[in-house]
Design a protein around this motif. Structure first.
Motif, PDB file in Angstrom:
ATOM      1  N   LYS A 196     -24.014 -43.076 -20.586  1.00 28.57           N
ATOM      2  CA  LYS A 196     -23.237 -41.879 -20.121  1.00 28.57           C
ATOM      3  C   LYS A 196     -22.476 -42.023 -19.101  1.00 28.57           C
ATOM      4  N   ASN A 197     -20.937 -42.618 -19.424  1.00 29.21           N
ATOM      5  CA  ASN A 197     -20.171 -42.907 -18.540  1.00 29.21           C
ATOM      6  C   ASN A 197     -20.106 -41.545 -17.980  1.00 29.21           C
ATOM      7  N   PHE A 198     -19.763 -41.870 -16.140  1.00 31.45           N
ATOM      8  CA  PHE A 198     -19.376 -40.989 -15.345  1.00 31.45           C
ATOM      9  C   PHE A 198     -17.433 -40.682 -15.107  1.00 31.45           C
ATOM     10  N   GLU A 199     -16.786 -41.465 -15.875  1.00 29.88           N
ATOM     11  CA  GLU A 199     -15.564 -41.402 -15.379  1.00 29.88           C
ATOM     12  C   GLU A 199     -14.905 -41.921 -17.069  1.00 29.88           C
ATOM     13  N   LEU A 200     -14.079 -41.166 -17.368  1.00 23.43           N
ATOM     14  CA  LEU A 200     -12.931 -41.213 -18.615  1.00 23.43           C
ATOM     15  C   LEU A 200     -11.866 -41.772 -18.217  1.00 23.43           C
ATOM     16  N   GLY A 201     -11.395 -42.303 -19.877  1.00 22.41           N
ATOM     17  CA  GLY A 201      -9.930 -42.952 -19.735  1.00 22.41           C
ATOM     18  C   GLY A 201     -10.415 -44.775 -18.910  1.00 22.41           C
ATOM     19  N   PRO A 457     -24.915 -60.997 -23.834  1.00 18.90           N
ATOM     20  CA  PRO A 457     -24.183 -59.399 -24.059  1.00 18.90           C
ATOM     21  C   PRO A 457     -23.026 -58.785 -24.692  1.00 18.90           C
ATOM     22  N   ILE A 458     -22.515 -58.628 -24.973  1.00 16.97           N
ATOM     23  CA  ILE A 458     -20.757 -57.411 -25.273  1.00 16.97           C
ATOM     24  C   ILE A 458     -21.195 -56.031 -24.483  1.00 16.97           C
ATOM     25  N   VAL A 459     -20.707 -55.573 -23.574  1.00 16.62           N
ATOM     26  CA  VAL A 459     -20.236 -54.402 -23.429  1.00 16.62           C
ATOM     27  C   VAL A 459     -18.638 -53.361 -23.976  1.00 16.62           C
ATOM     28  N   ILE A 460     -18.816 -51.896 -24.583  1.00 16.21           N
ATOM     29  CA  ILE A 460     -17.447 -51.789 -24.435  1.00 16.21           C
ATOM     30  C   ILE A 460     -18.134 -50.233 -23.918  1.00 16.21           C
ATOM     31  N   ALA A 461     -16.519 -50.162 -24.058  1.00 11.91           N
ATOM     32  CA  ALA A 461     -16.399 -48.506 -23.265  1.00 11.91           C
ATOM     33  C   ALA A 461     -16.193 -47.977 -24.392  1.00 11.91           C
ATOM     34  N   THR A 462     -16.411 -46.777 -24.289  1.00 18.26           N
ATOM     35  CA  THR A 462     -15.304 -45.445 -25.388  1.00 18.26           C
ATOM     36  C   THR A 462     -15.385 -44.063 -25.026  1.00 18.26           C
ATOM     37  N   ALA A 463     -14.774 -43.364 -25.392  1.00 17.31           N
ATOM     38  CA  ALA A 463     -14.659 -42.233 -24.389  1.00 17.31           C
ATOM     39  C   ALA A 463     -14.854 -41.863 -23.895  1.00 17.31           C
ATOM     40  N   ASP A 464     -16.334 -41.497 -23.344  1.00 14.70           N
ATOM     41  CA  ASP A 464     -17.598 -41.046 -22.501  1.00 14.70           C
ATOM     42  C   ASP A 464     -18.879 -42.205 -22.309  1.00 14.70           C
ATOM     43  N   GLU A 465     -18.779 -43.182 -22.943  1.00 16.48           N
ATOM     44  CA  GLU A 465     -20.160 -43.837 -22.989  1.00 16.48           C
ATOM     45  C   GLU A 465     -20.005 -45.618 -22.312  1.00 16.48           C
ATOM     46  N   LEU A 466     -20.719 -45.731 -21.630  1.00 14.35           N
ATOM     47  CA  LEU A 466     -20.425 -47.474 -22.022  1.00 14.35           C
ATOM     48  C   LEU A 466     -21.395 -48.397 -22.542  1.00 14.35           C
ATOM     49  N   VAL A 467     -21.583 -48.983 -23.947  1.00 14.81           N
ATOM     50  CA  VAL A 467     -22.467 -50.090 -24.627  1.00 14.81           C
ATOM     51  C   VAL A 467     -22.808 -50.993 -24.799  1.00 14.81           C
ATOM     52  N   VAL A 468     -24.225 -51.690 -24.010  1.00 18.18           N
ATOM     53  CA  VAL A 468     -24.272 -53.057 -24.127  1.00 18.18           C
ATOM     54  C   VAL A 468     -25.170 -53.504 -25.098  1.00 18.18           C
ATOM     55  N   ALA A 469     -24.981 -53.956 -26.517  1.00 16.94           N
ATOM     56  CA  ALA A 469     -25.061 -54.916 -27.134  1.00 16.94           C
ATOM     57  C   ALA A 469     -25.345 -56.358 -26.962  1.00 16.94           C
TER      58      ALA A 469
END
Length: 470
Positions: A196-201, A457-469
């Protein structure tokens, strides 16, 4: 995502090696004790241009060993690896041969034990014994300088003298190193770590081992600032953060929908095991910034900094797109490989990669009017008919063919996805390999350095998360 969230930019990782030098144990009592090799000057700052992992490893080992008076011979132990190897001895000998070539020493023809190498080194003054291993997605090597016993009596008293100097270097593996290991399947099930990301945008993200401890950090750029984070226990834990107000003044004519970039670069001056710098730009601000691994300001640039040709270059924004000439960001930076951006892009990415033969190459990707244009440094051009405004480039399976990562060209809130293509560096469109739905929308994409025997690995930033695949 679509043009509604204009592009983000991030390059593939640059190859930088860390080097350490230390004195070894004393020579055995009763033996003739030659003087230790003189300690040389610290290694020069690493070039910003990409070189194969084997070459950078050998260069820094050679520099770290310092001057040696008299003849020297290089030998190498069998390869140690956490990945299955098809030609383990050949990789170890290649690293040792490159090391020998950097210093004009005699090169090995095969792997051997230390005792065997010392016996073979009769007539030389020094034996440089290398140990090479592939571990956690990195090529690592040590080199120890052993004095060679000069007489029969010296050999009888101490047949295997201890080292008088020691050097270490490492680099992320690339396609040349992978050619000695088992291939990595690109199309396979993905494992995910979500935080869960602590910052938006979030507008841009980079993934790199900035502090050289073997674990990559995440660097994100938003309209509020630049943040360094790690994912711990399912949450994004900030390590350091800098608000833009402390880094750069506002641009007098900012874009309504900002464009941002962030990528790693070698420090301007560095010594042993030097942390990497972070380069960040956003169209809200008048200047791009160069920060150290703790996000302290190193330099500012009067332009928008882009990853370019394994280095960096600065562009201007005469309109609502990245276009026009490229120029060095700083006085000491190398000239860009290309004179201009070659298009009018609302998203841009670049990477410096390596072929299985060890030849470096660059790839540039930009989105114009919804289509993604792909170029390389030998003049090949291809297009993806439709792509979103989030782009990244890397070699996920280290086979020497670049992967192009895009979001979908959808309206804000539409069904988004991460799409991975492989480009064969011809005029044929890149081939789709993977498609991963991202319900929350793709806000930024980054490619991490290899962290194990599998895909990068790949990192994806979404609206409220950082996802590492992975």
């Amino acid at each position: 995502m679509s043009r509604a969230r204009l592009g983000r930019l991030v390059s593939g990782a640059l190859a930088v090696v860390g080097v350490g030098l230390a004195c070894g144990p004393a020579f055995a009592q009763g033996a003739a004790e030659p003087k230790a090799p003189k300690e040389g000057p610290p290694p020069p700052a690493q070039s910003l241009r990409r070189e194969p992992a084997v070459v950078t490893l050998a260069k820094d080992l050679a520099a770290a060993l310092g001057p040696l008076d008299g003849a020297a011979l290089v030998a190498v132990a069998p390869l140690e690896t956490d990945a299955k190897s098809t030609r383990p001895d050949a990789l170890a000998v290649l690293v040792a041969t490159q090391l020998a070539g950097q210093r004009g020493f005699e090169a090995p023809k095969e792997t051997e034990t230390l005792s065997g190498a010392i016996a073979r080194a009769r007539g030389a003054k020094w034996l440089v014994y290398a140990r090479v291993r592939v571990e956690a997605g990195r090529l690592r090597a040590t080199a120890d300088v052993h004095p060679v016993p000069e007489t029969v009596w010296a050999r009888a008293r101490n047949p295997s003298p201890g080292p008088l100097a020691h050097a270490f270097a490492d680099a992320a593996i690339d396609a040349e190193v992978r050619s000695f290991l088992e291939p990595v399947p690109l199309v396979a099930a993905l494992d995910f770590a979500r935080g869960k990301n602590f910052e938006l945008g979030v507008l841009a993200v980079a993934c790199e081992d900035l502090d050289r401890d073997g674990a990559p950090e995440l660097v994100t750029v938003s309209r509020s600032g630049v943040t360094l984070s790690r994912i711990r226990a399912g949450k994004v834990a900030p390590v350091a953060s800098k608000p833009w107000a402390e880094l750069s003044t506002m641009d007098p004519t900012p874009l309504r929908e900002p464009i941002a970039a962030v990528f790693a670069a070698p420090p301007v001056v560095h010594g042993a095991v030097a942390p990497l710098d972070v380069v960040a730009s956003i169209t809200d601000r008048a200047r791009a910034v160069r920060l150290d691994a703790g996000l302290e300001l190193v330099a500012t640039y009067g332009g928008f900094a882009l990853p370019e040709g394994g280095s960096l270059a600065c562009a201007r924004f005469p309109a609502l797109s990245i276009t026009g000439p490229l120029e060095p960001c700083g006085a000491s930076d190398p000239s860009p490989k290309r004179s201009s951006v070659t298009g009018r892009f609302d998203a841009y990415a670049a990477a410096a990669l390596v072929e299985p033969s060890g030849k470096p190459f660059e790839v540039w990707v930009g989105r114009e009017d919804g289509a993604v244009e792909v170029r390389d440094d030998r003049g090949a051009v291809a297009k993806i008919a439709s792509g979103g405004a989030q782009l990244a480039v890397g070699d996920l399976d280290q086979d020497g063919l670049p992967e192009i990562l895009t979001s979908l060209d959808v309206e804000r809130g539409g069904p988004d996805a991460l799409v991975v293509y492989t480009w064969d560096r011809t005029s044929k469109p890149p081939k789709e390999q993977l498609r991963m739905p991202i319900a929350a929308g793709v806000h930024a994409i980054g490619v991490c350095p290899p962290a194990g025997p599998g895909r990068a690995p790949i990192v994806i930033a979404t609206a409220d998360e950082l996802v590492v695949a992975r």
